[in-house]
Motif scaffolding. Structure first.
Motif, PDB file in Angstrom:
ATOM      1  N   ILE A  59       0.850  -1.193   0.000  1.00 26.90           N
ATOM      2  CA  ILE A  59       0.000   0.000   0.000  1.00 26.90           C
ATOM      3  C   ILE A  59       0.883   1.239   0.000  1.00 26.90           C
ATOM      4  CG2 ILE A  59      -1.711   1.325   1.309  1.00 26.90           C
ATOM      5  CD1 ILE A  59      -2.677  -1.364   2.460  1.00 26.90           C
ATOM      6  N   ARG A  60       0.629   2.161  -0.915  1.00 28.09           N
ATOM      7  CA  ARG A  60       1.349   3.429  -0.979  1.00 28.09           C
ATOM      8  C   ARG A  60       0.535   4.512  -0.272  1.00 28.09           C
ATOM      9  NH1 ARG A  60       1.179   5.398  -5.712  1.00 28.09           N
ATOM     10  NH2 ARG A  60      -0.315   3.907  -6.572  1.00 28.09           N
ATOM     11  N   ILE A  61       1.230   5.464   0.343  1.00 29.88           N
ATOM     12  CA  ILE A  61       0.562   6.571   1.019  1.00 29.88           C
ATOM     13  C   ILE A  61       1.258   7.870   0.642  1.00 29.88           C
ATOM     14  CG2 ILE A  61       1.965   6.218   3.108  1.00 29.88           C
ATOM     15  CD1 ILE A  61      -0.449   7.257   4.741  1.00 29.88           C
ATOM     16  N   ASP A  62       0.483   8.882   0.287  1.00 33.16           N
ATOM     17  CA  ASP A  62       1.049  10.174  -0.094  1.00 33.16           C
ATOM     18  C   ASP A  62       1.762  10.823   1.084  1.00 33.16           C
ATOM     19  OD1 ASP A  62       0.054   9.859  -2.613  1.00 33.16           O
ATOM     20  OD2 ASP A  62      -1.654  11.220  -2.350  1.00 33.16           O
ATOM     21  N   ALA A  63       2.764  11.645   0.788  1.00 35.08           N
ATOM     22  CA  ALA A  63       3.582  12.259   1.835  1.00 35.08           C
ATOM     23  C   ALA A  63       2.744  13.126   2.776  1.00 35.08           C
ATOM     24  CB  ALA A  63       4.700  13.089   1.198  1.00 35.08           C
ATOM     25  N   ASP A  64       1.806  13.917   2.226  1.00 39.81           N
ATOM     26  CA  ASP A  64       1.009  14.775   3.105  1.00 39.81           C
ATOM     27  C   ASP A  64       0.064  13.950   3.970  1.00 39.81           C
ATOM     28  OD1 ASP A  64      -0.555  14.000   0.967  1.00 39.81           O
ATOM     29  OD2 ASP A  64      -1.456  15.971   0.618  1.00 39.81           O
ATOM     30  N   ALA A  65      -0.434  12.848   3.441  1.00 39.41           N
ATOM     31  CA  ALA A  65      -1.308  11.965   4.216  1.00 39.41           C
ATOM     32  C   ALA A  65      -0.519  11.302   5.344  1.00 39.41           C
ATOM     33  CB  ALA A  65      -1.923  10.903   3.309  1.00 39.41           C
ATOM     34  N   VAL A 113      -3.064   1.738  11.877  1.00 36.16           N
ATOM     35  CA  VAL A 113      -2.459   1.359  10.595  1.00 36.16           C
ATOM     36  C   VAL A 113      -3.236   0.195   9.972  1.00 36.16           C
ATOM     37  CG1 VAL A 113      -0.410   0.359   9.497  1.00 36.16           C
ATOM     38  CG2 VAL A 113      -0.161   2.231  11.132  1.00 36.16           C
ATOM     39  N   GLU A 114      -3.643  -0.756  10.789  1.00 38.32           N
ATOM     40  CA  GLU A 114      -4.430  -1.882  10.278  1.00 38.32           C
ATOM     41  C   GLU A 114      -5.767  -1.404   9.712  1.00 38.32           C
ATOM     42  OE1 GLU A 114      -4.732  -4.607  13.518  1.00 38.32           O
ATOM     43  OE2 GLU A 114      -2.590  -5.136  13.466  1.00 38.32           O
ATOM     44  N   LYS A 115      -6.346  -0.380  10.359  1.00 42.37           N
ATOM     45  CA  LYS A 115      -7.596   0.188   9.853  1.00 42.37           C
ATOM     46  C   LYS A 115      -7.382   0.782   8.463  1.00 42.37           C
ATOM     47  CE  LYS A 115      -9.886   2.681  12.810  1.00 42.37           C
ATOM     48  NZ  LYS A 115     -10.332   3.859  13.601  1.00 42.37           N
ATOM     49  N   LEU A 116      -6.267   1.499   8.290  1.00 44.84           N
ATOM     50  CA  LEU A 116      -5.944   2.072   6.989  1.00 44.84           C
ATOM     51  C   LEU A 116      -5.719   0.976   5.936  1.00 44.84           C
ATOM     52  CD1 LEU A 116      -3.495   5.030   7.740  1.00 44.84           C
ATOM     53  CD2 LEU A 116      -5.859   5.171   6.968  1.00 44.84           C
ATOM     54  N   ALA A 117      -5.029  -0.084   6.346  1.00 47.58           N
ATOM     55  CA  ALA A 117      -4.728  -1.171   5.412  1.00 47.58           C
ATOM     56  C   ALA A 117      -6.015  -1.848   4.930  1.00 47.58           C
ATOM     57  CB  ALA A 117      -3.805  -2.187   6.073  1.00 47.58           C
ATOM     58  N   LEU A 154      -4.545  11.995   1.224  1.00 53.07           N
ATOM     59  CA  LEU A 154      -4.902  12.682   2.465  1.00 53.07           C
ATOM     60  C   LEU A 154      -6.393  12.569   2.734  1.00 53.07           C
ATOM     61  CD1 LEU A 154      -4.166  14.457   4.872  1.00 53.07           C
ATOM     62  CD2 LEU A 154      -4.353  16.460   3.381  1.00 53.07           C
ATOM     63  N   ASP A 155      -7.207  12.721   1.712  1.00 53.36           N
ATOM     64  CA  ASP A 155      -8.654  12.603   1.898  1.00 53.36           C
ATOM     65  C   ASP A 155      -9.041  11.193   2.329  1.00 53.36           C
ATOM     66  OD1 ASP A 155      -9.178  15.229   1.298  1.00 53.36           O
ATOM     67  OD2 ASP A 155      -9.644  14.857  -0.812  1.00 53.36           O
ATOM     68  N   ASP A 156      -8.357  10.186   1.779  1.00 49.52           N
ATOM     69  CA  ASP A 156      -8.628   8.800   2.174  1.00 49.52           C
ATOM     70  C   ASP A 156      -8.357   8.599   3.665  1.00 49.52           C
ATOM     71  OD1 ASP A 156      -9.308   7.977  -0.401  1.00 49.52           O
ATOM     72  OD2 ASP A 156      -7.230   7.515  -0.913  1.00 49.52           O
ATOM     73  N   VAL A 157      -7.213   9.094   4.120  1.00 46.20           N
ATOM     74  CA  VAL A 157      -6.829   8.912   5.507  1.00 46.20           C
ATOM     75  C   VAL A 157      -7.795   9.649   6.428  1.00 46.20           C
ATOM     76  CG1 VAL A 157      -5.018   9.282   7.221  1.00 46.20           C
ATOM     77  CG2 VAL A 157      -4.406   8.560   4.916  1.00 46.20           C
ATOM     78  N   ARG A 158      -8.180  10.853   6.042  1.00 40.91           N
ATOM     79  CA  ARG A 158      -9.128  11.613   6.854  1.00 40.91           C
ATOM     80  C   ARG A 158     -10.479  10.909   6.921  1.00 40.91           C
ATOM     81  NH1 ARG A 158      -8.286  16.766   8.438  1.00 40.91           N
ATOM     82  NH2 ARG A 158      -6.336  17.774   7.843  1.00 40.91           N
ATOM     83  N   THR A 159     -10.904  10.336   5.820  1.00 42.67           N
ATOM     84  CA  THR A 159     -12.176   9.610   5.806  1.00 42.67           C
ATOM     85  C   THR A 159     -12.124   8.389   6.708  1.00 42.67           C
ATOM     86  OG1 THR A 159     -12.652  10.330   3.539  1.00 42.67           O
ATOM     87  CG2 THR A 159     -13.808   8.375   4.331  1.00 42.67           C
ATOM     88  N   CYS A 160     -11.009   7.664   6.620  1.00 44.40           N
ATOM     89  CA  CYS A 160     -10.871   6.421   7.394  1.00 44.40           C
ATOM     90  C   CYS A 160     -10.680   6.675   8.875  1.00 44.40           C
ATOM     91  CB  CYS A 160      -9.695   5.617   6.840  1.00 44.40           C
ATOM     92  SG  CYS A 160      -9.437   4.032   7.665  1.00 44.40           S
ATOM     93  N   ILE A 161      -9.866   7.677   9.220  1.00 48.73           N
ATOM     94  CA  ILE A 161      -9.517   7.938  10.619  1.00 48.73           C
ATOM     95  C   ILE A 161     -10.359   9.084  11.173  1.00 48.73           C
ATOM     96  CG2 ILE A 161      -7.563   8.301  12.195  1.00 48.73           C
ATOM     97  CD1 ILE A 161      -7.293   5.821  10.570  1.00 48.73           C
TER      98      ILE A 161
END
Length: 338
Positions: free
Chosen positions: A153-159, A178-182, A193-200
């Motif tokens: 899984i790749r993650i953007d630097a700002d995320a 991290v497992e939640k993100l995965a 960043l939007d993905d991470v904000r939505t998930c967390i």
């Protein structure tokens, strides 16, 4: 021997001829994770009663007996001690004087620097003493990226930067997020960043971020509500101090850019990661209130808060609430002075 940070991963993957590994420090989640890695390197099936014995603090008198027990199924044995302390020093020292290929793994969170057990492990060439402390900054980001990389899984630097800024000092809690993100991204996925904000978005860290933005903008009611929500959701007082400090440093960097001639909008756009678009108004309000000098004073006070929270018996929750209220009061005063 005392193990430096660069050698920890190698030793945990392959303990070699080590007789004992002592894991000490402030991060109990990291201690447990590393203990499991070391144990699995010797005995892949941790539920094998012939090769793995798990003892608690009160079982020090059984340590020698378990170390020299035979492995009826073949292979090296592991004796895994939870919540170890100085009571293990004498039996461990006696065991090291005799031949055995059993690996002793001792979890010792909070072990004093002058501990006899720690001194023994650091002095013995066939023992490893490994400090386990909360990761911050690039080290934490590296761990997150590596964990996600295991699922391709790749993650953007700002995320990544935003996510790392939310996390508290506990390794187990970090792994859970991290497992939640995965799970959200799926194997081979890509996180923005939007993905991470939505998930967390429902994590305690978002409430904590709300508290920081509201306090520095002078919104006392909003700051109080957000910090109570963050604390109720399990945010540690030390995580509160670190999140506030990160926010203040970002404000200060933008304020310095403005003092050098940049517009407020350009100063905010120059931050990495950039200010989330839904928070630009609050961030901009704070920039219009605080001077660089005031922000530096607030950052120093926040560093002092973290030190106070780490003291044994400190009323850390009350200290956090008071500090948030003080920041909001200062921002309100600055608005009146404009």
């Amino acid at each position: 021997m005392k193990v430096d940070a660069r050698s920890v991963a190698r030793i945990l993957r392959d303990p070699g001829t080590l007789r004992a590994i002592l894991l000490h420090g402030e991060d109990s989640g990291l201690i447990r994770e590393r203990a499991r890695l070391a144990a699995t390197a010797i005995a892949p099936q941790l539920d094998d009663p012939f090769r793995v014995a798990v003892l608690d603090r009160e079982a020090a008198d059984r340590l020698e007996e378990e170390i020299f027990a035979l492995s009826l199924s073949g292979g090296r044995r592991v004796v895994w001690v939870r919540d170890g302390g100085d009571s293990l020093t004498a039996p461990l020292k006696a065991s090291l004087a005799r031949n055995s290929d059993t690996l002793v793994i001792i979890e010792a969170p909070g072990l004093a620097s002058r501990s006899r057990l720690r001194a023994l492990a650091e002095a013995q060439a066939d023992c490893a003493a490994i400090g386990c402390y909360p990761e911050e900054g690039r080290a934490l980001e590296g761990t997150i990226r590596q964990s996600l990389g295991e699922e391709d899984i790749r993650i953007d630097a700002d995320a990544l930067s935003w996510f790392a800024g939310l996390l508290g000092p506990d390794r187990a809690a970090m792994r859970g997020e991290v497992e939640k993100l995965a799970l959200y991204a799926g194997r081979g996925g890509h996180l923005t960043l939007d993905d991470v904000r939505t998930c967390i978005g429902d994590a305690a860290g978002v409430s904590l971020e709300d508290a920081a933005f509201a306090a520095t903008a002078g919104d006392r009611a909003g700051a109080d509500t957000a910090i109570e929500r963050a604390l109720a959701e399990g945010t540690s007082p030390i995580a509160v101090a670190r999140a506030l400090l990160s926010h203040l440093h970002r404000l200060r960097r933008a304020r310095i850019a403005m003092d050098a001639g940049q517009s407020r909008a350009d100063a905010m756009r120059g931050l990495r990661p950039p200010v989330f678009f839904k928070r630009t108004e609050s961030f901009g309000q704070a920039l219009s209130l605080w001077t660089e000098e005031r922000l530096m004073d607030a950052a120093e006070q926040t560093q002092a808060l973290e030190k106070e929270c780490k003291q044994t018996g400190a009323p850390d929750l009350a200290l956090c609430r008071r500090h948030i209220a003080r920041l909001a009061a200062t921002a309100t005063m600055l608005r009146r002075e404009r």
